[in-house]
Scaffold this motif. Structure first.
Motif, PDB file in Angstrom:
ATOM      1  N   PHE A  30       0.924  -1.199   0.111  1.00 33.09           N
ATOM      2  CA  PHE A  30      -0.019  -0.022  -0.003  1.00 33.09           C
ATOM      3  C   PHE A  30       0.877   1.299   0.000  1.00 33.09           C
ATOM      4  O   PHE A  30       0.264   2.294   0.039  1.00 33.09           O
ATOM      5  N   GLY A  31       2.073   1.034  -0.035  1.00 35.01           N
ATOM      6  CA  GLY A  31       3.117   2.161  -0.173  1.00 35.01           C
ATOM      7  C   GLY A  31       3.214   3.053   1.171  1.00 35.01           C
ATOM      8  O   GLY A  31       3.457   4.234   1.035  1.00 35.01           O
ATOM      9  N   TYR A  32       3.063   2.389   2.263  1.00 34.16           N
ATOM     10  CA  TYR A  32       3.214   3.149   3.796  1.00 34.16           C
ATOM     11  C   TYR A  32       4.610   2.844   4.232  1.00 34.16           C
ATOM     12  O   TYR A  32       5.318   1.939   3.970  1.00 34.16           O
ATOM     13  N   THR A  33       4.981   3.915   5.030  1.00 31.86           N
ATOM     14  CA  THR A  33       6.260   3.697   5.783  1.00 31.86           C
ATOM     15  C   THR A  33       6.025   2.903   7.030  1.00 31.86           C
ATOM     16  O   THR A  33       4.678   3.036   7.599  1.00 31.86           O
ATOM     17  N   CYS A  34       6.940   2.282   7.658  1.00 34.86           N
ATOM     18  CA  CYS A  34       6.587   1.793   8.909  1.00 34.86           C
ATOM     19  C   CYS A  34       7.939   1.772   9.799  1.00 34.86           C
ATOM     20  O   CYS A  34       9.171   1.864   9.296  1.00 34.86           O
ATOM     21  N   THR A  35       7.801   2.165  11.141  1.00 34.19           N
ATOM     22  CA  THR A  35       8.814   2.452  12.037  1.00 34.19           C
ATOM     23  C   THR A  35       9.105   1.060  13.084  1.00 34.19           C
ATOM     24  O   THR A  35       7.968   0.770  13.549  1.00 34.19           O
ATOM     25  N   VAL A  36      10.312   0.783  13.215  1.00 39.00           N
ATOM     26  CA  VAL A  36      10.608  -0.150  14.211  1.00 39.00           C
ATOM     27  C   VAL A  36      11.418   0.509  15.135  1.00 39.00           C
ATOM     28  O   VAL A  36      12.493   0.972  14.844  1.00 39.00           O
ATOM     29  N   ALA A  37      11.254   0.587  16.597  1.00 40.16           N
ATOM     30  CA  ALA A  37      12.055   0.941  17.725  1.00 40.16           C
ATOM     31  C   ALA A  37      12.468  -0.121  18.419  1.00 40.16           C
ATOM     32  O   ALA A  37      11.778  -1.066  18.984  1.00 40.16           O
ATOM     33  N   VAL A  38      13.721  -0.440  18.625  1.00 42.47           N
ATOM     34  CA  VAL A  38      14.444  -1.268  19.626  1.00 42.47           C
ATOM     35  C   VAL A  38      14.956  -0.517  20.701  1.00 42.47           C
ATOM     36  O   VAL A  38      15.790   0.406  20.703  1.00 42.47           O
ATOM     37  N   PHE A  39      14.632  -0.949  21.774  1.00 44.01           N
ATOM     38  CA  PHE A  39      15.118  -0.529  23.191  1.00 44.01           C
ATOM     39  C   PHE A  39      15.874  -1.512  23.751  1.00 44.01           C
ATOM     40  O   PHE A  39      15.547  -2.662  24.148  1.00 44.01           O
ATOM     41  N   ALA A  40      16.803  -1.005  24.548  1.00 47.64           N
ATOM     42  CA  ALA A  40      17.879  -1.879  25.431  1.00 47.64           C
ATOM     43  C   ALA A  40      17.871  -1.325  26.652  1.00 47.64           C
ATOM     44  O   ALA A  40      18.192   0.058  26.859  1.00 47.64           O
ATOM     45  N   LEU A  41      17.700  -2.176  27.766  1.00 50.82           N
ATOM     46  CA  LEU A  41      17.762  -1.641  29.080  1.00 50.82           C
ATOM     47  C   LEU A  41      18.972  -1.898  29.581  1.00 50.82           C
ATOM     48  O   LEU A  41      19.493  -2.858  29.587  1.00 50.82           O
ATOM     49  N   THR A  42      19.788  -0.783  30.135  1.00 46.75           N
ATOM     50  CA  THR A  42      21.184  -0.896  30.445  1.00 46.75           C
ATOM     51  C   THR A  42      21.363  -0.113  31.796  1.00 46.75           C
ATOM     52  O   THR A  42      20.657   0.791  32.043  1.00 46.75           O
ATOM     53  N   PRO A  43      22.183  -0.544  32.706  1.00 42.75           N
ATOM     54  CA  PRO A  43      23.151  -1.708  32.517  1.00 42.75           C
ATOM     55  C   PRO A  43      22.347  -2.793  33.218  1.00 42.75           C
ATOM     56  O   PRO A  43      21.812  -2.909  34.342  1.00 42.75           O
ATOM     57  N   TRP A  44      22.117  -3.937  32.315  1.00 41.95           N
ATOM     58  CA  TRP A  44      21.140  -4.926  32.854  1.00 41.95           C
ATOM     59  C   TRP A  44      21.759  -5.789  33.816  1.00 41.95           C
ATOM     60  O   TRP A  44      21.152  -6.681  34.618  1.00 41.95           O
ATOM     61  N   THR A  45      23.351  -5.805  33.787  1.00 39.56           N
ATOM     62  CA  THR A  45      23.807  -6.662  34.862  1.00 39.56           C
ATOM     63  C   THR A  45      23.671  -6.137  36.395  1.00 39.56           C
ATOM     64  O   THR A  45      23.531  -6.968  37.210  1.00 39.56           O
ATOM     65  N   THR A  46      23.638  -4.783  36.231  1.00 36.92           N
ATOM     66  CA  THR A  46      23.173  -4.334  37.473  1.00 36.92           C
ATOM     67  C   THR A  46      21.802  -4.440  38.044  1.00 36.92           C
ATOM     68  O   THR A  46      21.855  -4.922  39.266  1.00 36.92           O
ATOM     69  N   VAL A  47      20.952  -4.444  37.172  1.00 37.19           N
ATOM     70  CA  VAL A  47      19.500  -4.897  37.323  1.00 37.19           C
ATOM     71  C   VAL A  47      19.377  -6.385  37.990  1.00 37.19           C
ATOM     72  O   VAL A  47      18.909  -6.684  38.841  1.00 37.19           O
ATOM     73  N   HIS A  48      20.201  -7.390  37.171  1.00 37.85           N
ATOM     74  CA  HIS A  48      20.316  -8.709  37.531  1.00 37.85           C
ATOM     75  C   HIS A  48      20.814  -8.886  38.767  1.00 37.85           C
ATOM     76  O   HIS A  48      20.539  -9.742  39.704  1.00 37.85           O
ATOM     77  N   ALA A  49      21.913  -8.163  39.350  1.00 33.50           N
ATOM     78  CA  ALA A  49      22.373  -8.129  40.654  1.00 33.50           C
ATOM     79  C   ALA A  49      21.477  -8.018  41.795  1.00 33.50           C
ATOM     80  O   ALA A  49      21.747  -8.600  42.802  1.00 33.50           O
ATOM     81  N   HIS A  50      20.550  -7.224  41.440  1.00 37.87           N
ATOM     82  CA  HIS A  50      19.314  -7.105  42.555  1.00 37.87           C
ATOM     83  C   HIS A  50      18.262  -8.256  42.662  1.00 37.87           C
ATOM     84  O   HIS A  50      17.703  -8.245  43.461  1.00 37.87           O
ATOM     85  N   GLY A  51      18.581  -9.292  41.744  1.00 31.73           N
ATOM     86  CA  GLY A  51      17.651 -10.266  42.045  1.00 31.73           C
ATOM     87  C   GLY A  51      16.560 -10.297  40.724  1.00 31.73           C
ATOM     88  O   GLY A  51      16.271  -9.451  40.186  1.00 31.73           O
ATOM     89  N   LEU A  52      15.978 -11.642  40.589  1.00 28.55           N
ATOM     90  CA  LEU A  52      14.982 -11.790  39.838  1.00 28.55           C
ATOM     91  C   LEU A  52      13.533 -10.866  39.939  1.00 28.55           C
ATOM     92  O   LEU A  52      12.942 -10.627  39.227  1.00 28.55           O
TER      93      LEU A  52
END
Length: 186
Positions: A30-52
């Motif tokens: 149909f001739g449309y544009t489409c946008t994709v946004a990729v998000f990365a949550l950082t620093p993930w190792t710090t979040v992981h260190a606080h537990g599940l």
């Protein structure tokens, strides 16, 4: 105010890619544009260190911020544990920038209120079909690269600027959205 009742988080990257492929075919037809946004949550190792428990809370806060910021026909999915993507059909980079700013604002507020003392940043890479690629994997790779370049720029103190896509009049798509929750002083 966007409606979020019909939105469902897509559980896997492969399912998100198949939804993307269908939507890109429709956009091409149909001739449309489409946008994709990729998000990365950082620093993930710090979040992981606080537990599940904190990992699940942060992911939940991010998903709620996404659902409250998008239209009912936009798609949200997790690509990997700390990386999400949003498919915005019939949109351009300016639309995606507005959505990313809303998500960042809502996520920042949620983290400040519910995850005291945790520093979490949402880095984003934005791509537009057909200017940045024509298949889901290419678009996701470019968005991830832009996300990574914005993370490196943030840690080095410089501002990342992605090259414009050939034929695109849209602004550079490197992430400009960063949220940071500082430890509270209370």
């Amino acid at each position: 105010e966007p409606q979020t009742g019909s939105l469902a988080a897509l559980p896997e990257a492969s399912l998100f890619e198949s939804v993307m492929a269908r939507e890109l075919a429709r956009c091409q037809r149909f001739g449309y544009t489409c946008t994709v946004a990729v998000f990365a949550l950082t620093p993930w190792t710090t979040v992981h260190a606080h537990g599940l428990g904190l990992v699940n809370r942060v992911r939940g806060m991010f998903l709620c911020a996404c659902k409250a910021s998008v239209r009912s026909y936009d798609q949200i999915g997790w690509l990997v544990e700390n990386e999400g993507a949003i498919l915005l059909p019939q949109s351009d980079r300016w639309d995606a920038d507005a959505v990313c700013r809303r998500i960042a604002h809502r996520f920042d507020l949620a983290v400040r209120q519910r995850a005291e003392g945790v520093d979490v940043t949402a880095q984003v890479g934005v791509v537009t079909f057909p200017f940045d690629g024509e298949d889901p994997r290419t678009l996701l790779e470019v968005a991830r690269a832009r996300c990574t370049s914005s993370t490196r720029a943030r840690t080095s103190g410089s501002r990342a600027v992605a090259p414009r896509s050939p034929g695109s009049t849209a602004p550079s798509a490197t992430a400009r959205v960063t949220t940071r929750a500082a430890p509270s002083a209370s």
